[in-house]
Design an enzyme around this catalytic site. Sequence first.
Site, PDB file in Angstrom:
ATOM      1  CG  LEU A 111     -46.100  -6.106  31.163  1.00  0.00           C
ATOM      2  CD1 LEU A 111     -46.314  -7.336  30.288  1.00  0.00           C
ATOM      3  CD2 LEU A 111     -46.762  -6.297  32.518  1.00  0.00           C
ATOM      4  CD  GLU A 153     -46.878  -3.163  23.917  1.00  0.00           C
ATOM      5  OE1 GLU A 153     -45.722  -3.628  23.870  1.00  0.00           O
ATOM      6  OE2 GLU A 153     -47.432  -2.859  24.987  1.00  0.00           O
TER       7      GLU A 153
HETATM    8 ZN    ZN Z   1     -44.121  -1.367  27.487  1.00  0.00          ZN
END
Ligand code: ZN
Length: 199
Positions: A111, A153
């Site tokens: 993102l 992550e």
């Molecule tokens: Zn990422």
Amino acid sequence: MILKTRQVGDPVLRMQAAPVSIERLQSKETQALIDSMIETLRDHPGVGLAAPQVGESLQIIVVEDLAKYHKKIPKKVLDEQERGQVKLEVIINPKLETLSKSTHSYFEGCLSVSGYRAIVTRADKVKVTGLDRKGRPFSITATGWHARILQHEIEHMQGKLYVDCMNTRSFISEKSYVNEWADKLATDLETFTSKLVGS
Ligand code: ZN
């Protein structure tokens, strides 16, 4: 509250994120941040979000992969990627342990690198230990796509982005990914990467 997603180039994405103390975790501010991260993740939607991506250099990640996100992906791809539903996970101060030597290479996106994808090689099985949002220790053993999300992550905690470990010549636009690559199997991707001069 839906938060603005920081884009590559923002220094916060390149900082080592700070561990969260129990006191800080239990504060109204941190609990509100976690709620906002979940809301932001679902708004995009995405399957994982790390606190630095919303401008907070803290070791907090949220992960969720819902069945409704899989509707447009062919079953053969989901099966090969070992991608199934992952219920919401909030992990504080995550520590990653790789449990398999075997790996798979697939396109992934972020993102914070909006509009692009690239092939990244990830371990097939990992164990993650950390705290839940109430400060209770727990661990998750994950395989396949779930393991990939966790590896991605947790790298955000160290100021790392997938572009640091991608196959650089597989870097493509989201449009190209959707039009040509979203339904491809690993063997197709291997054929693709083997043709990439200099990779
Ligand atoms: Zn990422």
